[in-house]
Design an enzyme around this catalytic site. Sequence first.
Site, PDB file in Angstrom:
ATOM      1  N   GLU A   1     -87.291  -9.321  38.191  1.00 58.28           N
ATOM      2  CA  GLU A   1     -88.625  -9.830  38.521  1.00 58.28           C
ATOM      3  C   GLU A   1     -89.358  -8.772  39.341  1.00 58.28           C
ATOM      4  OE1 GLU A   1     -90.120 -12.358  36.718  1.00 58.28           O
ATOM      5  OE2 GLU A   1     -88.416 -13.612  37.308  1.00 58.28           O
TER       6      GLU A   1
ATOM      7  N   ASP B   1     -91.232  -4.740  36.120  1.00 54.03           N
ATOM      8  CA  ASP B   1     -91.917  -4.091  34.991  1.00 54.03           C
ATOM      9  C   ASP B   1     -92.833  -2.959  35.447  1.00 54.03           C
ATOM     10  OD1 ASP B   1     -93.602  -5.995  36.125  1.00 54.03           O
ATOM     11  OD2 ASP B   1     -94.458  -6.649  34.217  1.00 54.03           O
TER      12      ASP B   1
ATOM     13  N   GLY C   1     -94.889 -21.083  33.363  1.00 57.04           N
ATOM     14  CA  GLY C   1     -94.111 -19.857  33.482  1.00 57.04           C
ATOM     15  C   GLY C   1     -93.203 -19.596  32.297  1.00 57.04           C
TER      16      GLY C   1
ATOM     17  N   SER D   1     -98.709 -19.111  26.014  1.00 54.67           N
ATOM     18  CA  SER D   1     -99.706 -18.246  25.363  1.00 54.67           C
ATOM     19  C   SER D   1     -99.030 -17.218  24.458  1.00 54.67           C
ATOM     20  CB  SER D   1    -100.610 -17.576  26.396  1.00 54.67           C
ATOM     21  OG  SER D   1     -99.892 -16.737  27.267  1.00 54.67           O
TER      22      SER D   1
ATOM     23  N   ASP E   1     -93.251 -11.102  27.537  1.00 56.84           N
ATOM     24  CA  ASP E   1     -93.353 -12.438  26.948  1.00 56.84           C
ATOM     25  C   ASP E   1     -93.431 -12.386  25.423  1.00 56.84           C
ATOM     26  OD1 ASP E   1     -93.501 -13.000  29.602  1.00 56.84           O
ATOM     27  OD2 ASP E   1     -95.536 -13.814  29.568  1.00 56.84           O
TER      28      ASP E   1
HETATM   29  P1  ADP Z   1     -98.573 -19.806  30.117  1.00 58.62           P
HETATM   30  O1  ADP Z   1     -97.990 -19.309  31.383  1.00 58.62           O
HETATM   31  O2  ADP Z   1     -97.919 -21.065  29.654  1.00 58.62           O
HETATM   32  O3  ADP Z   1     -98.617 -18.739  29.071  1.00 58.62           O
HETATM   33  P2  ADP Z   1    -101.402 -19.418  30.032  1.00 58.62           P
HETATM   34  O4  ADP Z   1    -102.467 -19.879  30.935  1.00 58.62           O
HETATM   35  O5  ADP Z   1    -101.172 -17.960  29.866  1.00 58.62           O
HETATM   36  O6  ADP Z   1    -100.078 -20.186  30.460  1.00 58.62           O
HETATM   37  O7  ADP Z   1    -101.697 -19.968  28.562  1.00 58.62           O
HETATM   38  C1  ADP Z   1    -102.061 -21.297  28.366  1.00 58.62           C
HETATM   39  C2  ADP Z   1    -103.152 -21.359  27.308  1.00 58.62           C
HETATM   40  O8  ADP Z   1    -102.591 -21.154  26.008  1.00 58.62           O
HETATM   41  C3  ADP Z   1    -103.825 -22.710  27.249  1.00 58.62           C
HETATM   42  O9  ADP Z   1    -104.913 -22.785  28.132  1.00 58.62           O
HETATM   43  C4  ADP Z   1    -104.279 -22.777  25.798  1.00 58.62           C
HETATM   44  O10 ADP Z   1    -105.484 -22.073  25.603  1.00 58.62           O
HETATM   45  C5  ADP Z   1    -103.171 -22.033  25.073  1.00 58.62           C
HETATM   46  N1  ADP Z   1    -102.136 -22.979  24.635  1.00 58.62           N
HETATM   47  C6  ADP Z   1    -100.856 -23.034  25.056  1.00 58.62           C
HETATM   48  N2  ADP Z   1    -100.183 -24.040  24.457  1.00 58.62           N
HETATM   49  C7  ADP Z   1    -101.062 -24.639  23.634  1.00 58.62           C
HETATM   50  C8  ADP Z   1    -100.984 -25.745  22.739  1.00 58.62           C
HETATM   51  N3  ADP Z   1     -99.851 -26.438  22.585  1.00 58.62           N
HETATM   52  N4  ADP Z   1    -102.106 -26.084  22.066  1.00 58.62           N
HETATM   53  C9  ADP Z   1    -103.246 -25.391  22.216  1.00 58.62           C
HETATM   54  N5  ADP Z   1    -103.378 -24.345  23.035  1.00 58.62           N
HETATM   55  C10 ADP Z   1    -102.315 -23.953  23.734  1.00 58.62           C
HETATM   56 MG    MG Z   2     -99.543 -16.854  29.440  1.00 52.12          MG
END
Ligand code: ADP
Ligand code: MG
Length: 384
Positions: free
Chosen positions: A33, A36, A122, A126, A170
């Site tokens: 952690e 990177d 986390g 995305s 990721d």
């Molecule tokens: P994470 O840490 O989970 O990657 P982010 O804020 O980077 O969180 O990404 C979350 C975004 O990805 C959401 O706001 C949405 O735009 C998109 N997203 C993630 N899962 C879904 C889903 N099941 N359906 C639609 N959009 C999603």
């Molecule tokens: Mg993300």
Amino acid sequence: MHIEVIKKQFNDKFGDPAGEVYASPGRINLIGEHTDYNGGFVFPGAIDKGMVAVIRRNGTGRVRAWSVDLQDYAEFTMEESDRPEASWARYIFGVCREMVKRGAQPGGFDTAFAGDVPLGAGMSSSAALESTYAFALNDMFSLGIDKFELARIGQATEHNYVGVKCGIMDQFASLFGKAGHLIRLDTRSMEYKYFPFHPEGYRLVLLDTAVKHELASSAYNKRRESCEHAARVVRENGHPGVEFLRDVTMDMLNEVKEKLSEEDFKRAEYVVGETTRVLAVSDALERDDYETVGRMMYLTHDGMSRLYEVSCEELDFLNDVAKECGVTGSRVMGGGFGGCTINLVKEDLYEGFLAKAKAQFAAKFGHEPKVYEVVISDGARRID
Ligand code: ADP
Ligand code: MG
């Protein structure tokens, strides 16, 4: 995952025939952690939670996309000026655009998708979204892009269409994941190696504090500066080969103790320690020695809390409960200041640990942590 629901909604929206089905997972990071940006190692694995998309070529230049989870529709072409409003659609648009920028020509398609990676917890929902479409479009339109470049396309989507300056871990984990394996990725050389992960008799569980402390981005920048500074001071102290803190040993760091502020020294001490812990975990996994893995996880937590100072009360609390319950390994996962702990727990302690963690956390902070059990699983793939 509810593939039948996605297929049905796809058909309701776009009619017959059925589309092809692709999936790509979220990820955990076992250890490594804040490494990177120090040229070091990360140690992710894909999980059994991800995104599933039904996709069908539509013979036009348009993309028509339906989010099953958000019950929202977006339609766009692959022209830069046609950037959609909805944030979820920007991930799909971004992947298309980054492919076009690389000279690839995905055609138009209709798609419906849904996922079960908790958002913003986390586990990188995305990246699961980006990797699903990067992998699928490459496959369906025979674009011939290698998997590493697909990961870069996902990363560039975050940079250019979402505004998140993330590393490549990721997307890499989501595309390269393999059931029963974690992947050690060298973020400098981009070399990677699979390590067996068969923790028989143990479970891997994340406890989500559901807190996000404000400090995160300014603190992150300060940590980066400390690290770059410490590496430079070591380099100028007769170690010209040092590019990043990853190249620094504890002896080299001790030589410059007087030349660093107490704070910069602590930050560097954490990073140097983390490099040795990643290597110790590598050896331990080759021997199925999960007790050593767990010990390293606790040491990482301790370093992140005491030296790197990116933990918080809620995370330290969960870490203490884990220790009291005899949990094998526990640490904050991700950048810190909130989010989840990742815990490696013996089967027979599992229920007791969860009950205690929930009750004690709720008594102190007013809400229970969310619980996500994860199993290390395959990366991006076509499933139907
Ligand atoms: P994470 O840490 O989970 O990657 P982010 O804020 O980077 O969180 O990404 C979350 C975004 O990805 C959401 O706001 C949405 O735009 C998109 N997203 C993630 N899962 C879904 C889903 N099941 N359906 C639609 N959009 C999603
Ligand atoms: Mg993300």
